[in-house]
Scaffold this active site. Structure first.
Site, mmCIF file in Angstrom:
data_model
loop_
_atom_site.group_PDB
_atom_site.id
_atom_site.type_symbol
_atom_site.label_atom_id
_atom_site.label_comp_id
_atom_site.label_asym_id
_atom_site.label_seq_id
_atom_site.Cartn_x
_atom_site.Cartn_y
_atom_site.Cartn_z
ATOM 1 N N CYS A 119 -28.484 -27.470 14.122
ATOM 2 C CA CYS A 119 -28.477 -27.670 15.565
ATOM 3 C C CYS A 119 -29.845 -27.689 16.232
ATOM 4 O O CYS A 119 -30.878 -27.618 15.588
ATOM 5 C CB CYS A 119 -27.545 -26.654 16.202
ATOM 6 S SG CYS A 119 -25.808 -27.132 15.963
ATOM 7 N N LYS A 121 -32.134 -26.036 18.006
ATOM 8 C CA LYS A 121 -33.339 -25.257 17.751
ATOM 9 C C LYS A 121 -33.390 -24.769 16.305
ATOM 10 O O LYS A 121 -34.464 -24.529 15.769
ATOM 11 C CB LYS A 121 -33.408 -24.051 18.700
ATOM 12 C CG LYS A 121 -33.262 -24.417 20.164
ATOM 13 C CD LYS A 121 -34.226 -25.510 20.583
ATOM 14 C CE LYS A 121 -33.923 -26.038 21.961
ATOM 15 N NZ LYS A 121 -32.603 -26.642 22.128
ATOM 16 N N CYS A 188 -22.762 -31.263 17.484
ATOM 17 C CA CYS A 188 -22.007 -32.078 18.437
ATOM 18 C C CYS A 188 -22.094 -33.550 18.060
ATOM 19 O O CYS A 188 -23.147 -34.034 17.634
ATOM 20 C CB CYS A 188 -22.541 -31.859 19.845
ATOM 21 S SG CYS A 188 -22.346 -30.149 20.413
ATOM 22 N N SER A 485 -30.700 -32.060 27.996
ATOM 23 C CA SER A 485 -29.904 -32.094 26.780
ATOM 24 C C SER A 485 -30.061 -33.450 26.119
ATOM 25 O O SER A 485 -30.269 -34.467 26.792
ATOM 26 C CB SER A 485 -28.430 -31.850 27.118
ATOM 27 O OG SER A 485 -27.596 -32.221 26.045
#
Length: 583
Positions: A119, A121, A188, A485
Site C-alpha cells: 500500500c 506508504k 485498492c 489521494s
C-alpha cells in the site's frame, strides 16, 4: 565468499543460542540468513493477507537452502484515517517504517532479504528501507483487491458520499456502496498510490518480472512470493546487492512507466526520496521532462474505465514495457540477474502472456465483458494520450513547483484565470464546497497542510466533492500545499512548494487575487490583485509587502513523530523525507 551472517556468528557467540531459543534448529545456523520483512498486520486489506505471502517466501528461501526470519513493520491505511487528524500521520509513517526496517536489518545483519508490502506508504517505505540496508533483495508486491458488484471500486465511495451530503442519493444507496467497495484483501482496485508504487517496484527491477499488481487472491501471486524467496538466496550467494541493480536508468524507466499508467502524483514524493537513499538525484523536473511526449496507455481507474485487477489480465508491467521498448533503457539490470530487455524476451516464450490471457477470459466471463488486452493496455501507436500524465507547474505561486495529473483534469482547466478563495484548513474548504459557497471561476486554496504544518495529509474529501459535481468540477481549481489521494480526479494541483508554513507564496494569497493556470505552458502564477491584472513586477512588489506582515504559525504538534516531521521534513517537491542536514 563468506556470508556476513557467518562472520557475525564468530563475533557474537551469543547469537547461536539466542536463535536456537527462538526456534531455529542447529542446522539452520550455517545457512544463508534471509530477512523477510513485511507490513503484515490486521490494519487494512492491503496488509491483512501478507502473512500468506510471507509463508510462501519463507518456503522458497528454505527450498534454496536458506533460512528466513520474519520481521514486521505494519503500515496504516489512508482510507481508514480520512476525515480525521489520523491522516496527518500517513506520510510520516513512511519514514518510521523505513527506519524500523533499517534497524531490523542493521542490528542483526542478514545475507539477503525479501520485502513485502502492498500500500501507499508501506511499499515506498520497504523500498527505502532495503535501499538503506543495500542487501541482496527481492520485492514482492502484495497485489490488488477484486472489484465489487457492478465493478464498484473504493475510489468511487467519495463520489457516493458527496452525493449523499448533497441529498442526491439516499442512505441505503450509500450503505450499499460501503458494504461492497472492498470485497477482498489487496490494495485498492485503481491506479492510486498503492498500485502505482507496486508497479514502480517492478519497473525499477527490484521485483520479479510480471509480479506487480496481481489480484491479491491469485495463486500466481503465492508462486511469485515463493520464487522471490528462492531468488533472494541466490542473490545472497552471488553477492548482488540492490545498489548494484538500481541506477539512474532504472528510475528513468520507472518514470516512463509511471507516465504510461497515469500513476499517482504521490509518486513524486516517493521516487525522489527513494532515489536519494540510493545516492541518485531525481526531482519533479525529472518527471516533467520524461512525461513530456510520453505515451499514456493504461485504461484503468481512476483516469480510465476498468478496475486494477484487469492490469494483470492484460499482461501487467511487462506488457506496458513491451509497448515502451523504443524509449526504455533495455540494458538496465534487474533482480533476475538479467537485463530488462532479456526479461522481456524471455516472457514471450515462457507462457506468461498465455497465463494472463487465461485470467482475462475468466474475468470476462465473471463480469459479462468481452475485453481484449488492447482494451486495457493500448498499443504504443494508438495511445490514450501523448504527453504523459502529470505536469510540474511553476511560477510566482510555486517557485519550487507544484504537480497536477492532467489526464484526470477537465480540458476547461488547461488554460484558466481564476479568482482566489483561500482557506487555511481542509475542514473550512470542504464546508464551503458542500454548502455551495464556492462559485464557478474560483481558485480554491487549502494551505497550511504541507509536511511542516500538519504532516501533508490528503485533500481527498474536498477533491471528491468538487470532481463529483459535474458543473463545479469543470469550472474551478483546487490548489494546495498538501497532497491528494491517488484516487483523486479533477482540477487539483498539489505539493505547492515552498509550503505555507515555510512562508511560501501560497501563504500570501488573498481573496480576489487572480490565479493563472497554464498546464501546457507549465505555469501556476498570481497575475492579479483584487480582480485586476497586474504586471509581474507589480505582483512581486505586492507579495514582498505581504511577506513583511506574514508570521509563521505556531506548530500544531509539539511532541512525537509529527513534531519531528514538522521540524525536519524536506520540501514536498524534493520528496518530503526527513532532512536533518539540509543541503
Amino acid at each position: 565468499m563468506q556470508l556476513i551472517s557467518q562472520k557475525m556468528r564468530v563475533l557474537a557467540p551469543e547469537m547461536d543460542p539466542l536463535r536456537l531459543g527462538t526456534g531455529w534448529k542447529p542446522e539452520d545456523l550455517a545457512k544463508p540468513q534471509i530477512l523477510i520483512e513485511s507490513t503484515f498486520g490486521d490494519s487494512h486489506p492491503g496488509s491483512g493477507h501478507l502473512d500468506q505471502l510471507v509463508a510462501a517466501a519463507r518456503q522458497g528461501v528454505a527450498e534454496a537452502g536458506g533460512f528466513g526470519a520474519r520481521y514486521f513493520a505494519t503500515d496504516i491505511c489512508d482510507g481508514e484515517s480520512q476525515g480525521t487528524d489520523g491522516i496527518n500521520f500517513s506520510l510520516v509513517s513512511r519514514e518510521m517504517i523505513a527506519g524500523l526496517i533499517e534497524i531490523h536489518g542493521s542490528a542483526t545483519p542478514f545475507d539477503g532479504g525479501v520485502f513485502l508490502a502492498s500500500c501507499d506508504k508501506g511499499m515506498p517505505a520497504v523500498l527505502m528501507g532495503l535501499a538503506r540496508l543495500n542487501l541482496p533483495a527481492v520485492v514482492v508486491p502484495g497485489g490488488t483487491m477484486s472489484a465489487g458488484p457492478d465493478l464498484l471500486t473504493l475510489e468511487q465511495l467519495g463520489m457516493y458520499s458527496a452525493r449523499y451530503e448533497r441529498g442526491e442519493i439516499d442512505e441505503a444507496t450509500l450503505n450499499w456502496a460501503k458494504q461492497n467497495a472492498c470485497p477482498s484483501c489487496g490494495a485498492c482496485s485503481f491506479i492510486g498510490t498503492a498500485s502505482t508504487m507496486q508497479i514502480m517496484a517492478e519497473a525499477l527491477g527490484l521485483a520479479l518480472p510480471g509480479s506487480a499488481l496481481l489480484p491479491a487472491e491469485s495463486p500466481d501471486l503465492l508462486d511469485y512470493a515463493r520464487r522471490a524467496g528462492v531468488r533472494a538466496v541466490e542473490l545472497a550467494r552471488e553477492g548482488c546487492k540492490a545498489g548494484d541493480i538500481v541506477t539512474l536508468h532504472s528510475f528513468e524507466n520507472a518514470i516512463l512507466v509511471h507516465a504510461a499508467v497515469s500513476g499517482s502524483t504521490n509518486c513524486l514524493l516517493h521516487l525522489p526520496a527513494l532515489a536519494r537513499e540510493f545516492g541518485i538525484a531525481i526531482d519533479g523536473d525529472t518527471f516533467d521532462r520524461l512525461h513530456r511526449g510520453a505515451r499514456y496507455l493504461l485504461d484503468i481507474r481512476p483516469a480510465g474505465r476498468w478496475p486494477a485487477e484487469f492490469f494483470y489480465y492484460a499482461g501487467g508491467v511487462p506488457a506496458v514495457m513491451e509497448q515502451l521498448r523504443p524509449v526504455l533503457h533495455l540494458d538496465a539490470m534487474t533482480v533476475t540477474g538479467k537485463t530488462l530487455g532479456e526479461n522481456l524476451d524471455e516472457l514471450k516464450h515462457n507462457g506468461f502472456y498465455a497465463r494472463c490471457q487465461y485470467w482475462l477470459q475468466q474475468a470476462n466471463a465473471k463480469y459479462g465483458l468481452s475485453l481484449s488486452k488492447e482494451d486495457i493496455i493500448r498499443p504504443y501507436q494508438n495511445p490514450i494520450g501523448t504527453d504523459g500524465s502529470i505536469a510540474v507547474l511553476r511560477g510566482n505561486l510555486a517557485p519550487e513547483g507544484a504537480v497536477i495529473k492532467h489526464t484526470a483534469c477537465p480540458k476547461e482547466m488547461f488554460h484558466a484565470v481564476l479568482r482566489a478563495r483561500p482557506f487555511d484548513s481542509e475542514e473550512e474548504c470542504l464546508d464551503a464546497v458542500l454548502h455551495h459557497k464556492v462559485q464557478k471561476g474560483d481558485a480554491v486554496f487549502i494551505r497550511y497542510e504541507g509536511p511542516k504544518a500538519t504532516g501533508m495529509p490528503e485533500m481527498f474529501y474536498t477533491s471528491e466533492a468538487i470532481s463529483s459535481d459535474k458543473e463545479l468540477g469543470r469550472a474551478i481549481a483546487l490548489i494546495t500545499d498538501g497532497r491528494f489521494s491517488g484516487a483523486s480526479t479533477g482540477p487539483v494541483i498539489g505539493h505547492v512548494s515552498p509550503e505555507a508554513q515555510s512562508g511560501g507564496p501560497i501563504a500570501l494569497v488573498e481573496e480576489g487575487d487572480l490565479i493563472e493556470i497554464d498546464i501546457p505552458g507549465r505555469v501556476l502564477a498570481i497575475v492579479g490583485v483584487k480582480g485586476q491584472h497586474r504586471t509581474p513586477a507589480e505582483i512581486d512588489a505586492v507579495l514582498a509587502e505581504r511577506k513583511k506582515a506574514w508570521k509563521p504559525r505556531k506548530p500544531k504538534y509539539t511532541k512525537g513523530v509529527l513534531r519531528l516531521f514538522s521540524q525536519h521534513a524536506a520540501s514536498p517537491m524534493k520528496g518530503a523525507y526527513l532532512e536533518f542536514d539540509p543541503e
